[in-house]
Design a protein around this motif. Structure first.
Motif, PDB file in Angstrom:
ATOM      1  N   GLY A  15      11.643  -6.103   0.751  1.00 29.72           N
ATOM      2  CA  GLY A  15      10.570  -5.182   0.393  1.00 29.72           C
ATOM      3  C   GLY A  15       9.247  -5.886   0.171  1.00 29.72           C
ATOM      4  N   ILE A  16       9.302  -7.042  -0.458  1.00 25.93           N
ATOM      5  CA  ILE A  16       8.075  -7.813  -0.692  1.00 25.93           C
ATOM      6  C   ILE A  16       7.478  -8.277   0.627  1.00 25.93           C
ATOM      7  CG2 ILE A  16       7.197  -9.999  -1.626  1.00 25.93           C
ATOM      8  CD1 ILE A  16       9.119  -9.525  -4.030  1.00 25.93           C
ATOM      9  N   VAL A  17       8.308  -8.787   1.522  1.00 22.74           N
ATOM     10  CA  VAL A  17       7.818  -9.234   2.829  1.00 22.74           C
ATOM     11  C   VAL A  17       7.252  -8.051   3.613  1.00 22.74           C
ATOM     12  CG1 VAL A  17       8.533 -10.184   5.073  1.00 22.74           C
ATOM     13  CG2 VAL A  17       9.304 -11.260   2.953  1.00 22.74           C
ATOM     14  N   PHE A  18       7.954  -6.910   3.579  1.00 20.65           N
ATOM     15  CA  PHE A  18       7.498  -5.710   4.278  1.00 20.65           C
ATOM     16  C   PHE A  18       6.152  -5.247   3.714  1.00 20.65           C
ATOM     17  CE2 PHE A  18       7.649  -0.963   4.668  1.00 20.65           C
ATOM     18  CZ  PHE A  18       7.547  -0.891   6.054  1.00 20.65           C
ATOM     19  N   GLY A  19       6.040  -5.161   2.400  1.00 24.06           N
ATOM     20  CA  GLY A  19       4.793  -4.735   1.763  1.00 24.06           C
ATOM     21  C   GLY A  19       3.651  -5.698   2.058  1.00 24.06           C
ATOM     22  N   PHE A  20       3.940  -6.993   2.028  1.00 28.54           N
ATOM     23  CA  PHE A  20       2.911  -7.986   2.333  1.00 28.54           C
ATOM     24  C   PHE A  20       2.448  -7.845   3.780  1.00 28.54           C
ATOM     25  CE2 PHE A  20       1.609 -12.253   3.772  1.00 28.54           C
ATOM     26  CZ  PHE A  20       0.539 -12.453   2.929  1.00 28.54           C
ATOM     27  N   GLY A  21       3.403  -7.622   4.690  1.00 28.99           N
ATOM     28  CA  GLY A  21       3.054  -7.434   6.094  1.00 28.99           C
ATOM     29  C   GLY A  21       2.192  -6.198   6.304  1.00 28.99           C
ATOM     30  N   GLY A  26      -3.305  -4.241   7.405  1.00 28.62           N
ATOM     31  CA  GLY A  26      -4.243  -3.164   7.117  1.00 28.62           C
ATOM     32  C   GLY A  26      -3.617  -1.777   7.163  1.00 28.62           C
ATOM     33  N   MET A  27      -2.290  -1.710   7.216  1.00 25.21           N
ATOM     34  CA  MET A  27      -1.617  -0.418   7.347  1.00 25.21           C
ATOM     35  C   MET A  27      -1.472   0.322   6.013  1.00 25.21           C
ATOM     36  SD  MET A  27      -1.284   0.122  10.460  1.00 25.21           S
ATOM     37  CE  MET A  27      -2.568  -0.927  11.075  1.00 25.21           C
ATOM     38  N   LEU A  28      -1.997  -0.231   4.931  1.00 27.02           N
ATOM     39  CA  LEU A  28      -2.025   0.496   3.666  1.00 27.02           C
ATOM     40  C   LEU A  28      -3.220   1.444   3.624  1.00 27.02           C
ATOM     41  CD1 LEU A  28      -1.053  -2.235   1.040  1.00 27.02           C
ATOM     42  CD2 LEU A  28       0.410  -0.661   2.310  1.00 27.02           C
ATOM     43  N   GLY A 108       7.352   4.094   3.548  1.00 27.15           N
ATOM     44  CA  GLY A 108       7.203   2.687   3.133  1.00 27.15           C
ATOM     45  C   GLY A 108       5.778   2.319   2.774  1.00 27.15           C
ATOM     46  N   PRO A 109       4.834   2.516   3.682  1.00 28.25           N
ATOM     47  CA  PRO A 109       3.445   2.214   3.351  1.00 28.25           C
ATOM     48  C   PRO A 109       2.901   3.047   2.198  1.00 28.25           C
ATOM     49  CG  PRO A 109       3.705   2.334   5.710  1.00 28.25           C
ATOM     50  CD  PRO A 109       5.002   2.783   5.120  1.00 28.25           C
ATOM     51  N   ALA A 110       3.391   4.279   2.031  1.00 31.37           N
ATOM     52  CA  ALA A 110       2.917   5.110   0.915  1.00 31.37           C
ATOM     53  C   ALA A 110       3.282   4.459  -0.410  1.00 31.37           C
ATOM     54  CB  ALA A 110       3.504   6.515   1.000  1.00 31.37           C
ATOM     55  N   VAL A 111       4.518   3.996  -0.524  1.00 32.53           N
ATOM     56  CA  VAL A 111       4.943   3.346  -1.771  1.00 32.53           C
ATOM     57  C   VAL A 111       4.178   2.043  -1.965  1.00 32.53           C
ATOM     58  CG1 VAL A 111       6.898   2.275  -2.951  1.00 32.53           C
ATOM     59  CG2 VAL A 111       7.204   4.469  -1.786  1.00 32.53           C
ATOM     60  N   ALA A 112       4.020   1.268  -0.896  1.00 32.62           N
ATOM     61  CA  ALA A 112       3.264   0.014  -1.006  1.00 32.62           C
ATOM     62  C   ALA A 112       1.805   0.282  -1.376  1.00 32.62           C
ATOM     63  CB  ALA A 112       3.343  -0.760   0.311  1.00 32.62           C
ATOM     64  N   SER A 113       1.253   1.396  -0.897  1.00 29.40           N
ATOM     65  CA  SER A 113      -0.149   1.728  -1.180  1.00 29.40           C
ATOM     66  C   SER A 113      -0.383   2.160  -2.616  1.00 29.40           C
ATOM     67  CB  SER A 113      -0.633   2.825  -0.233  1.00 29.40           C
ATOM     68  OG  SER A 113      -0.671   2.340   1.079  1.00 29.40           O
ATOM     69  N   LEU A 114       0.672   2.437  -3.354  1.00 28.64           N
ATOM     70  CA  LEU A 114       0.494   2.762  -4.776  1.00 28.64           C
ATOM     71  C   LEU A 114      -0.204   1.624  -5.509  1.00 28.64           C
ATOM     72  CD1 LEU A 114       3.898   4.468  -5.653  1.00 28.64           C
ATOM     73  CD2 LEU A 114       1.659   5.569  -5.471  1.00 28.64           C
ATOM     74  N   SER A 115      -0.012   0.395  -5.008  1.00 30.26           N
ATOM     75  CA  SER A 115      -0.642  -0.763  -5.650  1.00 30.26           C
ATOM     76  C   SER A 115      -2.153  -0.736  -5.532  1.00 30.26           C
ATOM     77  CB  SER A 115      -0.092  -2.056  -5.045  1.00 30.26           C
ATOM     78  OG  SER A 115      -0.459  -2.141  -3.672  1.00 30.26           O
ATOM     79  N   VAL A 116      -2.689   0.003  -4.561  1.00 34.08           N
ATOM     80  CA  VAL A 116      -4.140   0.098  -4.379  1.00 34.08           C
ATOM     81  C   VAL A 116      -4.752   1.015  -5.436  1.00 34.08           C
ATOM     82  CG1 VAL A 116      -5.973   0.730  -2.748  1.00 34.08           C
ATOM     83  CG2 VAL A 116      -3.895  -0.386  -1.929  1.00 34.08           C
ATOM     84  N   GLY A 117      -3.984   2.035  -5.864  1.00 27.50           N
ATOM     85  CA  GLY A 117      -4.423   2.903  -6.947  1.00 27.50           C
ATOM     86  C   GLY A 117      -5.270   4.097  -6.557  1.00 27.50           C
ATOM     87  N   LEU A 118      -5.260   4.478  -5.291  1.00 27.62           N
ATOM     88  CA  LEU A 118      -6.035   5.651  -4.877  1.00 27.62           C
ATOM     89  C   LEU A 118      -5.328   6.940  -5.301  1.00 27.62           C
ATOM     90  CD1 LEU A 118      -6.976   4.558  -1.243  1.00 27.62           C
ATOM     91  CD2 LEU A 118      -8.431   4.530  -3.264  1.00 27.62           C
ATOM     92  N   PRO A 119      -6.055   7.914  -5.835  1.00 30.81           N
ATOM     93  CA  PRO A 119      -5.438   9.177  -6.264  1.00 30.81           C
ATOM     94  C   PRO A 119      -4.716   9.906  -5.128  1.00 30.81           C
ATOM     95  CG  PRO A 119      -7.696   9.037  -7.076  1.00 30.81           C
ATOM     96  CD  PRO A 119      -7.483   7.867  -6.164  1.00 30.81           C
ATOM     97  N   GLN A 120      -5.262   9.819  -3.896  1.00 32.63           N
ATOM     98  CA  GLN A 120      -4.626  10.479  -2.762  1.00 32.63           C
ATOM     99  C   GLN A 120      -3.223   9.910  -2.511  1.00 32.63           C
ATOM    100  OE1 GLN A 120      -7.612   8.925  -2.922  1.00 32.63           O
ATOM    101  NE2 GLN A 120      -8.830   9.385  -1.113  1.00 32.63           N
TER     102      GLN A 120
END
Length: 143
Positions: A15-21, A26-28, A108-120
């Motif tokens: 999961g960490i490797v996938f999220g980092f990739g 730029g897919m977040l 997958g990218p949606a969960v990883a994008s939670l780290s960015v903190g956007l309300p959407q």
């Protein structure tokens, strides 16, 4: 060590490797995904390269799996047996595609994008979890 710990660590590392990739490619950013899907406008081909890389990794993994007697941290491989294309598969694929195009995320990218903190992103993940729960409680019991 307990096999469950090895399974957890392997899943966490994957999961960490996938999220980092996803982050590195730029897919977040849902705008990049929507740009890829906008084939008649300002098309952004970057997702095609990410998908191509994913195909190479998946193909390599399947080739390695077919040569192994059993996985490293389990008793057997869990590979789907059903290869039938039926109405639930087509409808589910269409719903996935609509959600992907409208929201710019897949799970997958949606969960990883939670780290960015956007309300959407939070709204999308909540809606995704509600949809998954609704399916699990209503439609999965019909089969």
């Amino acid at each position: 060590m307990n096999r469950n710990i090895f399974q957890f660590v392997a899943a966490l590392a994957s999961g960490i490797v996938f999220g980092f990739g996803l982050s590195l490619s730029g897919m977040l950013n849902p705008v990049r995904v929507q740009g890829f899907l906008n084939v008649f406008g300002a098309w952004d081909p970057s997702l095609a390269f990410v998908l191509g890389g994913a195909i190479v990794v998946a193909f390599t993994g399947v080739q390695i799996m077919t040569r192994m007697k059993r996985p490293a941290f389990d008793d057997s491989f869990h590979v789907p047996k059903n290869r039938r294309i039926d109405a639930p598969l087509v409808v589910g694929s269409a719903l996935f595609g609509l959600g992907w195009g409208i929201g710019g995320f897949c799970p997958g990218p949606a969960v990883a994008s939670l780290s960015v903190g956007l309300p959407q992103t939070f709204l999308f993940v909540i809606a995704m979890l509600v949809g998954m729960s609704l399916y699990d409680r209503v439609w999965s019991r019909r089969t």
